[in-house]
Each structure stands twice: as C-alpha cells, then as structure tokens.
Design a protein around this motif. Structure first.
Motif, PDB file in Angstrom:
ATOM      1  N   TYR A   1       0.728  -1.237  -0.033  1.00 37.08           N
ATOM      2  CA  TYR A   1      -0.028   0.109  -0.046  1.00 37.08           C
ATOM      3  C   TYR A   1       0.755   1.061   0.009  1.00 37.08           C
ATOM      4  CZ  TYR A   1      -4.338  -2.391   1.054  1.00 37.08           C
ATOM      5  OH  TYR A   1      -5.694  -3.164   1.063  1.00 37.08           O
ATOM      6  N   GLY A   2       2.098   1.287   0.353  1.00 38.06           N
ATOM      7  CA  GLY A   2       3.033   2.367   0.529  1.00 38.06           C
ATOM      8  C   GLY A   2       4.223   2.659  -0.274  1.00 38.06           C
TER       9      GLY A   2
ATOM     10  N   PHE B   1      -3.807   0.650 -18.578  1.00 37.69           N
ATOM     11  CA  PHE B   1      -2.514   1.049 -17.881  1.00 37.69           C
ATOM     12  C   PHE B   1      -2.496   0.247 -16.752  1.00 37.69           C
ATOM     13  CE2 PHE B   1      -4.353   4.730 -20.454  1.00 37.69           C
ATOM     14  CZ  PHE B   1      -3.238   5.240 -21.095  1.00 37.69           C
ATOM     15  N   ILE B   2      -1.124  -0.168 -16.410  1.00 38.19           N
ATOM     16  CA  ILE B   2      -0.929  -0.856 -15.225  1.00 38.19           C
ATOM     17  C   ILE B   2      -0.176  -0.006 -14.034  1.00 38.19           C
ATOM     18  CG2 ILE B   2       0.128  -2.667 -14.275  1.00 38.19           C
ATOM     19  CD1 ILE B   2      -1.880  -3.580 -16.155  1.00 38.19           C
ATOM     20  N   VAL B   3      -0.744   0.070 -12.943  1.00 38.58           N
ATOM     21  CA  VAL B   3      -0.369   0.974 -12.075  1.00 38.58           C
ATOM     22  C   VAL B   3      -0.238   0.071 -10.490  1.00 38.58           C
ATOM     23  CG1 VAL B   3      -0.894   2.827 -10.381  1.00 38.58           C
ATOM     24  CG2 VAL B   3      -1.458   2.834 -12.841  1.00 38.58           C
ATOM     25  N   PRO B   4       0.939   0.157  -9.851  1.00 35.61           N
ATOM     26  CA  PRO B   4       1.039  -0.531  -8.387  1.00 35.61           C
ATOM     27  C   PRO B   4       0.167  -0.049  -7.708  1.00 35.61           C
ATOM     28  CG  PRO B   4       3.194   0.103  -9.480  1.00 35.61           C
ATOM     29  CD  PRO B   4       2.255   0.646 -10.285  1.00 35.61           C
ATOM     30  N   LEU B   5      -0.349  -0.858  -6.618  1.00 40.83           N
ATOM     31  CA  LEU B   5      -1.474  -0.325  -5.670  1.00 40.83           C
ATOM     32  C   LEU B   5      -0.876   0.944  -4.938  1.00 40.83           C
ATOM     33  CD1 LEU B   5      -3.949  -0.931  -4.079  1.00 40.83           C
ATOM     34  CD2 LEU B   5      -2.598  -2.623  -2.702  1.00 40.83           C
ATOM     35  N   ALA B   6       0.557   1.055  -4.510  1.00 40.41           N
ATOM     36  CA  ALA B   6       0.848   2.108  -3.860  1.00 40.41           C
ATOM     37  C   ALA B   6       0.583   3.511  -4.663  1.00 40.41           C
ATOM     38  CB  ALA B   6       2.226   1.846  -3.372  1.00 40.41           C
ATOM     39  N   TYR B   7       0.446   3.560  -5.821  1.00 37.94           N
ATOM     40  CA  TYR B   7       0.451   4.685  -6.574  1.00 37.94           C
ATOM     41  C   TYR B   7      -0.928   4.854  -7.142  1.00 37.94           C
ATOM     42  CZ  TYR B   7       5.367   5.079  -6.310  1.00 37.94           C
ATOM     43  OH  TYR B   7       6.755   5.114  -5.865  1.00 37.94           O
ATOM     44  N   MET B   8      -2.037   4.229  -6.648  1.00 37.79           N
ATOM     45  CA  MET B   8      -3.235   4.120  -7.102  1.00 37.79           C
ATOM     46  C   MET B   8      -4.153   5.470  -7.026  1.00 37.79           C
ATOM     47  SD  MET B   8      -6.543   2.139  -5.272  1.00 37.79           S
ATOM     48  CE  MET B   8      -8.199   1.950  -5.960  1.00 37.79           C
TER      49      MET B   8
END
Length: 274
Positions: free
Chosen positions: A19-20, A187-194
């Motif tokens: 998350y971070g 587009f693909i984004v890591p959860l931390a940068y939601m």
C-alpha cells in the motif's frame, strides 16, 4: 516502472511496498536490525512498518494508527506475499479508503475485488502486492491522448500496457440494445500509486464526463480473463456493458442477447431490493 531500493547486505527495501511508498528518512539500522516506514500517497500517513533482523522480517500494516495486520517471515518478499494472499480486499478498510480517495478524483469507477478462495485466483507481485489495471474507453484517439502517452516517462508509476478492441453495449429506456465498437486503453499501476495515478488521469482531461465512458479500475489479473462487465447506467441508457473479446460479426447478435438477459436480471434484482 523500475524499482529503486536501499540494500543492506542483501536485505533490500524497495521504493514502494504493498500500500505504501518508502519514507527514506525513516530508515534506520541498529544492531543489524533494519526499520523503515511506508506511507500512503494520498495523505502521507504510515501504512506499513518494517522491522527486519538477520533471521526474521516483520511487516506491520496500519491505517491512521489502527492496526490492520502483522505478518512475519525470513524476508520481506515472503512477509508481504503472505499478508496479501490472506488479505480480504472486499472488506479491507485500507483498500476501501483508497477506493474512495480514487473515485473522488473524478469520473472513476473502482471494481470491488472478489475475495480469493477456491474459485478465485489472485496473483501477488513483489513489491507491488497488487497490480491495478486502469482502463480508459476511447471514443477516438485524438491528439490529447497521443500527447498523454508521450508524457509517460520512464520512472512514472503509470505504465501503458495496451490498446484493446472492445464493444460497448447500451440498453435504452425502451430496452432496446445497441452495440458500438470502441477502443479501450489499459494502463498498469502498482497499488501504492493508486491515487497518484487517478489524479494524473483526472488532470489529463482524457476521462469523459459521461458515466458510460468513465475510467474503470480493477485488479490486473481480472482484466486478462474478463469477458463482459455490465453496469447500471444513466437516465438515457439505464444499463451498459463492455465486452472485452474480439468477436466475429455473426456473434454480435448472441452477445446482444446475453447483455439484454443480464441487464433485465439486474433490473429485476434492483426492483426487489427497493
């Protein structure tokens, strides 16, 4: 995106985790014990704490000071993987908080993740935990869209994945169904940068104001296997759906009948609930 990391004799702290995002100023190493904090990108509060000695890595998860789980394994990779495999995202307060923050950015819809179990698969990525798919319906690929793609530089948390041919199905107030070919950019984004990604898309001007053309966010694995998603619409088109598979023209009639059946079932369900 490439993941820069701080490495202490083989024990590496990634730039983002679950998350971070890593607070580099929080990193300490005393008596060979590494401690670090990861913060939420939307408000800067601590969401993960890492305590890592030579034999054991403990990962604590918090939301605004309240504990939301602790896992431990010999290394950080396994500690995060164990935590995310067992985490119930359908009821998780942290994910719910990030979902609300994301939707507040603009015309964005976040699908409710199904709980992993016997019939549901979940892929855990390290250090992301979960990878998100941001899907943008494109009535046309204009200069604004082209410029946005060019603006995504190396190191951006937003990674252009693909454009896919889809069908937008609409049911009007008279229950008449129409089908429209459309392009969907993914587009693909890591959860931390939601929420960072949501804000970037909202400011770009690419998201149309129509509910039917809103941006859709889902777990990336689901977008690989999803055939059709049906949603409640607006006053003109009470129900709409996206079919993400390429179909021959002879199959369009069956697709429209499938959507019609699903939409009417949703309508009956809504009436019963009322």
């Amino acid at each position: 995106m490439e993941t820069k990391q701080l490495n202490f004799s083989g024990r590496a702290l990634p730039a983002y985790l679950g998350y971070g995002i890593l607070n580099e100023n929080s990193v300490r190493i005393e008596n060979e014990v590494i401690t670090a904090e990861y913060f939420l990108d939307c408000d800067g509060s601590v969401v993960h704490k890492v305590i890592w000695d030579k034999n054991r890595c403990e990962l604590q998860t918090h939301l605004h000071g309240e504990s939301h789980g602790t896992s431990w394994y010999p290394d950080l990779n396994k500690a995060l993987t164990y935590d995310f495999v067992s985490r119930r995202f359908d009821t998780d307060k942290i994910f719910d908080y990030l979902t609300r923050k994301t939707c507040d950015m603009g015309n964005i819809h976040v699908d409710k993740f199904k709980p992993s179990g016997k019939d549901e698969k979940r892929i855990i990525y390290y250090p992301a935990g979960i990878l998100l798919s941001f899907s943008l319906p494109l009535p046309e690929k204009d200069e604004l869209y082209t410029s946005f793609l060019e603006s995504l530089k190396q190191g951006s948390p937003i990674n252009f994945f693909r454009e896919k041919s889809a069908f937008l199905l609409l049911m009007d107030v008279n229950e008449q169904v129409t089908l429209h070919p459309i392009t969907v950019a993914e587009f693909i984004v890591p959860l931390a940068y939601m929420t960072t990604a949501a804000g970037t898309f909202a400011r770009s001007g690419l998201i149309r104001p129509s509910k039917i053309l809103r941006m859709m966010v889902d777990e990336s694995y689901n977008t690989q296997s999803s055939f059709m998603q049906t949603f409640s619409g607006d006053d003109i088109n009470p129900y709409f759906a996206f079919c993400f598979k390429e179909l021959e023209k002879g199959q369009h009639g069956n697709l429209m009948k499938m959507f019609e059946h699903t939409a009417k079932a949703l309508r009956c369900q809504t009436i019963k609930q009322e």
